[in-house]
Design a protein around this motif. Structure first.
Motif, PDB file in Angstrom:
ATOM      1  N   GLU A 302      76.709  40.837 103.435  1.00  0.00           N
ATOM      2  CA  GLU A 302      78.122  40.485 103.264  1.00  0.00           C
ATOM      3  C   GLU A 302      78.933  41.645 103.546  1.00  0.00           C
ATOM      4  O   GLU A 302      79.843  41.785 104.150  1.00  0.00           O
ATOM      5  CB  GLU A 302      78.523  39.856 102.276  1.00  0.00           C
ATOM      6  N   ILE A 303      78.630  42.650 102.989  1.00  0.00           N
ATOM      7  CA  ILE A 303      79.190  43.762 103.327  1.00  0.00           C
ATOM      8  C   ILE A 303      79.361  44.366 104.516  1.00  0.00           C
ATOM      9  O   ILE A 303      80.638  44.659 105.096  1.00  0.00           O
ATOM     10  CB  ILE A 303      78.687  45.013 102.207  1.00  0.00           C
ATOM     11  N   GLU A 304      78.440  44.239 105.476  1.00  0.00           N
ATOM     12  CA  GLU A 304      78.324  44.691 106.834  1.00  0.00           C
ATOM     13  C   GLU A 304      79.057  43.609 107.690  1.00  0.00           C
ATOM     14  O   GLU A 304      79.902  44.248 108.548  1.00  0.00           O
ATOM     15  CB  GLU A 304      76.930  45.053 107.406  1.00  0.00           C
ATOM     16  N   VAL A 305      79.047  42.441 107.149  1.00  0.00           N
ATOM     17  CA  VAL A 305      79.758  41.348 108.180  1.00  0.00           C
ATOM     18  C   VAL A 305      81.372  41.762 107.907  1.00  0.00           C
ATOM     19  O   VAL A 305      82.034  41.807 108.951  1.00  0.00           O
ATOM     20  CB  VAL A 305      79.489  40.029 107.567  1.00  0.00           C
ATOM     21  N   HIS A 306      81.610  42.221 106.728  1.00  0.00           N
ATOM     22  CA  HIS A 306      82.989  42.294 106.404  1.00  0.00           C
ATOM     23  C   HIS A 306      83.386  43.521 107.058  1.00  0.00           C
ATOM     24  O   HIS A 306      84.913  43.676 107.548  1.00  0.00           O
ATOM     25  CB  HIS A 306      83.456  42.088 105.038  1.00  0.00           C
ATOM     26  N   GLN A 307      82.698  44.631 107.094  1.00  0.00           N
ATOM     27  CA  GLN A 307      82.931  45.944 107.638  1.00  0.00           C
ATOM     28  C   GLN A 307      83.335  45.889 109.155  1.00  0.00           C
ATOM     29  O   GLN A 307      84.276  46.248 109.499  1.00  0.00           O
ATOM     30  CB  GLN A 307      81.760  46.756 107.321  1.00  0.00           C
ATOM     31  N   ALA A 308      82.661  44.762 109.762  1.00  0.00           N
ATOM     32  CA  ALA A 308      82.873  44.709 111.102  1.00  0.00           C
ATOM     33  C   ALA A 308      84.327  44.064 111.407  1.00  0.00           C
ATOM     34  O   ALA A 308      85.197  44.166 112.171  1.00  0.00           O
ATOM     35  CB  ALA A 308      81.787  43.754 111.622  1.00  0.00           C
ATOM     36  N   PHE A 309      84.534  43.063 110.409  1.00  0.00           N
ATOM     37  CA  PHE A 309      86.024  42.448 110.583  1.00  0.00           C
ATOM     38  C   PHE A 309      87.032  43.531 110.327  1.00  0.00           C
ATOM     39  O   PHE A 309      88.077  43.540 110.915  1.00  0.00           O
ATOM     40  CB  PHE A 309      86.009  41.535 109.745  1.00  0.00           C
ATOM     41  N   VAL A 310      86.931  44.392 109.234  1.00  0.00           N
ATOM     42  CA  VAL A 310      88.151  45.317 108.865  1.00  0.00           C
ATOM     43  C   VAL A 310      88.243  46.091 109.943  1.00  0.00           C
ATOM     44  O   VAL A 310      89.119  46.667 110.483  1.00  0.00           O
ATOM     45  CB  VAL A 310      87.555  46.117 107.605  1.00  0.00           C
ATOM     46  N   GLU A 311      87.066  46.826 110.785  1.00  0.00           N
ATOM     47  CA  GLU A 311      87.020  47.732 111.784  1.00  0.00           C
ATOM     48  C   GLU A 311      87.902  46.963 113.056  1.00  0.00           C
ATOM     49  O   GLU A 311      88.564  47.659 113.633  1.00  0.00           O
ATOM     50  CB  GLU A 311      85.533  47.950 112.287  1.00  0.00           C
ATOM     51  N   LYS A 312      87.560  45.752 113.173  1.00  0.00           N
ATOM     52  CA  LYS A 312      88.191  44.855 114.112  1.00  0.00           C
ATOM     53  C   LYS A 312      89.888  45.114 113.883  1.00  0.00           C
ATOM     54  O   LYS A 312      90.659  45.171 114.744  1.00  0.00           O
ATOM     55  CB  LYS A 312      87.952  43.423 114.434  1.00  0.00           C
ATOM     56  N   CYS A 313      90.076  44.745 112.632  1.00  0.00           N
ATOM     57  CA  CYS A 313      91.656  44.705 112.153  1.00  0.00           C
ATOM     58  C   CYS A 313      92.413  46.012 112.371  1.00  0.00           C
ATOM     59  O   CYS A 313      93.305  46.342 112.583  1.00  0.00           O
ATOM     60  CB  CYS A 313      91.519  44.322 110.940  1.00  0.00           C
ATOM     61  N   ILE A 314      91.617  47.142 112.044  1.00  0.00           N
ATOM     62  CA  ILE A 314      92.007  48.763 112.240  1.00  0.00           C
ATOM     63  C   ILE A 314      92.465  48.860 113.584  1.00  0.00           C
ATOM     64  O   ILE A 314      93.613  49.198 113.841  1.00  0.00           O
ATOM     65  CB  ILE A 314      90.923  49.675 111.725  1.00  0.00           C
ATOM     66  N   ARG A 315      91.498  48.425 114.632  1.00  0.00           N
ATOM     67  CA  ARG A 315      92.030  48.552 115.962  1.00  0.00           C
ATOM     68  C   ARG A 315      92.960  47.820 116.427  1.00  0.00           C
ATOM     69  O   ARG A 315      93.937  47.916 116.968  1.00  0.00           O
ATOM     70  CB  ARG A 315      90.786  48.247 116.875  1.00  0.00           C
ATOM     71  N   LEU A 316      93.261  46.372 115.733  1.00  0.00           N
ATOM     72  CA  LEU A 316      94.413  45.473 116.045  1.00  0.00           C
ATOM     73  C   LEU A 316      95.683  46.189 115.818  1.00  0.00           C
ATOM     74  O   LEU A 316      96.668  46.127 116.285  1.00  0.00           O
ATOM     75  CB  LEU A 316      94.165  44.261 115.614  1.00  0.00           C
ATOM     76  N   MET A 329      93.809  36.689 106.413  1.00  0.00           N
ATOM     77  CA  MET A 329      92.204  36.506 106.441  1.00  0.00           C
ATOM     78  C   MET A 329      91.298  37.893 106.070  1.00  0.00           C
ATOM     79  O   MET A 329      90.568  37.485 105.421  1.00  0.00           O
ATOM     80  CB  MET A 329      91.852  36.223 108.033  1.00  0.00           C
ATOM     81  N   VAL A 330      91.894  38.952 106.554  1.00  0.00           N
ATOM     82  CA  VAL A 330      91.051  39.970 106.169  1.00  0.00           C
ATOM     83  C   VAL A 330      91.129  40.465 104.705  1.00  0.00           C
ATOM     84  O   VAL A 330      90.377  40.788 103.965  1.00  0.00           O
ATOM     85  CB  VAL A 330      91.225  41.125 107.126  1.00  0.00           C
ATOM     86  N   LYS A 331      92.236  40.231 104.269  1.00  0.00           N
ATOM     87  CA  LYS A 331      92.825  40.554 102.546  1.00  0.00           C
ATOM     88  C   LYS A 331      92.184  39.483 101.903  1.00  0.00           C
ATOM     89  O   LYS A 331      91.404  39.853 100.785  1.00  0.00           O
ATOM     90  CB  LYS A 331      94.148  40.577 102.510  1.00  0.00           C
ATOM     91  N   LEU A 332      91.893  38.088 102.388  1.00  0.00           N
ATOM     92  CA  LEU A 332      91.310  37.495 101.598  1.00  0.00           C
ATOM     93  C   LEU A 332      89.922  37.395 101.509  1.00  0.00           C
ATOM     94  O   LEU A 332      89.300  37.269 100.588  1.00  0.00           O
ATOM     95  CB  LEU A 332      91.714  35.862 102.245  1.00  0.00           C
ATOM     96  N   SER A 333      89.233  37.425 102.706  1.00  0.00           N
ATOM     97  CA  SER A 333      87.656  37.559 102.800  1.00  0.00           C
ATOM     98  C   SER A 333      87.264  38.674 102.105  1.00  0.00           C
ATOM     99  O   SER A 333      86.226  38.585 101.477  1.00  0.00           O
ATOM    100  CB  SER A 333      87.360  37.420 104.030  1.00  0.00           C
ATOM    101  N   THR A 334      87.871  39.932 102.120  1.00  0.00           N
ATOM    102  CA  THR A 334      87.132  41.037 101.678  1.00  0.00           C
ATOM    103  C   THR A 334      87.452  41.221 100.154  1.00  0.00           C
ATOM    104  O   THR A 334      86.608  41.762  99.669  1.00  0.00           O
ATOM    105  CB  THR A 334      87.761  42.409 102.405  1.00  0.00           C
TER     106      THR A 334
END
Length: 392
Positions: A302-316, A329-334
């Protein structure tokens, strides 16, 4: 054109530079925070002197341009400071730094006049001035349109501010406050205006340092404004556009919380792995039991899946493409992940996890507020749902 659209694109950071910076952050926290965190927790705040040390090390508001006292680093570098504070179990400090470096400073950088930026930002980068943002009131939390604090013309070209705020992080230490007010109480959201309030002004008063179940060293205060007179030059952004400014800046705040949540989850898991590989039950290490191994596997995944989403959002965010629903979404999920992981890790510690002498207990209680501040999980769901099907 939105405020964000006018900002320059942030180039992707060199991975080697990021890792070198991460190592420096870890060493700094190990040397300066680890030996002092228990005292700070008992004192209910991080001492002001520590902010000077952070500034000297180049760890405050690191993505400010050099002309305003920053080191001119990319946005990712600022997120590493938050991530590592969370991972090492200093979530209260991460909250302080989020408000100072990743909320208050960007508000001033993005919305301030040149005079405002030159006056406050170098001080914030050095630690000479600590920033706070004051939105929440006793009767208005997630619904910012319901705030009552007023800023009305004083007849001399300025404004008189009256009202109160609560749950304000950095409230005891703050030197400058980004304050949400109503300049036209009859205009709804369009009557909201932001001000930069100098904490030395007559009529400003701090209330008590509020006692919380976790994040004890993150000073959290009531603030009171009794005929605080400010000049028109204290307006931050445009008069009447405060709500729009808040919406523009919320994605960075929520992304910062998400970064911290994943880092905090990772740190809790690391502590737990260390514990279960040495602690024995029924003559065997706890890590040898299938239930333990499966729980660890689930949390790591779960941590690695959410890490990928966070990294995507950092680039966005760096590309000015992180919109409000995605940030929600990223705040809710993490933060929901963080709750599951810290709870699951404490469970694997057994009775010792409930003892304050074991750091996992602080991971657990500190995490609870993450699903509340910055917008509750329920509000995040509503924001996301509105982007899908509109208002009901």
């Amino acid at each position: 054109m939105s405020n964000a659209a006018a900002r320059p694109l942030i180039p992707a950071a060199d991975p080697a530079e990021l890792e070198l910076f991460r190592d420096n952050v870890r060493r700094f926290f190990a040397d300066e925070v680890e030996p002092n965190i228990e005292k700070w927790e008992k004192d209910g705040r991080v001492p002001r002197e520590f902010y000077y040390k952070m500034g000297e090390a180049g760890l405050l508001a690191v993505d400010l341009p050099e002309e305003y006292g920053g080191i001119g680093a990319g946005f990712e570098f600022s997120m590493i400071v938050l991530e590592e504070a969370g991972r090492m179990g200093f979530l209260a400090l991460s909250s302080n730094l989020t408000v100072h470096s990743d909320i208050a400073a960007p508000y001033i950088l993005h919305l301030g006049t040149e005079e405002q930026k030159q006056h406050w930002l170098p001080k914030m980068a050095s630690g000479a001035a600590i920033g706070a943002i004051a939105m929440t009131e006793p009767g208005a939390g997630s619904d910012l349109q319901g705030i009552k604090t007023s800023a009305l013309p004083d007849g001399e070209g300025g404004y008189l501010i009256n009202g109160s705020k609560t749950f304000i992080t950095n409230g005891q230490n703050a030197d400058v406050i980004v304050l949400a007010t109503k300049t036209d109480p009859r205009a709804g959201a369009k009557g909201t205006t932001l001000f930069l309030v100098d904490a030395t002004l007559p009529g400003f008063k701090r209330g008590r340092n509020l006692e919380k179940i976790g994040q004890h060293s993150a000073d959290t205060s009531e603030l009171f404004f009794d005929n605080v007179r400010v000049p028109a030059s204290a307006v931050l952004g445009r008069v009447g556009n405060g709500f729009g400014h808040l919406v523009d800046e919320l994605p960075r705040e929520r992304l910062g919380l998400a970064v911290t949540a994943v880092g905090h989850s990772r740190g809790a898991l690391e502590k737990t792995i260390d514990y279960v590989t040495t602690r024995k039950a029924f003559g065997a290490a706890i890590a040898s039991f299938q239930n333990t191994r499966f729980k660890l596997a689930e949390m790591k995944t779960e941590i690695e899946v959410h890490q990928a989403f966070v990294e995507k959002c950092i680039r966005l965010y760096a590309e000015h493409k992180l919109d409000v629903p995605t940030a929600a979404m990223v705040k809710l999920s993490t933060t929901e992940l963080e709750a599951r992981v810290t709870d699951g890790c404490l469970q694997l510690f057994g009775g010792y996890g409930y003892m304050v002498e074991y750091p996992i207990s602080r991971y657990y209680v500190d995490a609870r507020i993450q699903r509340i501040y910055g917008g509750t999980s329920e509000i995040m769901k509503e924001v996301i749902a509105r982007s899908l099907v509109g208002r009901s």
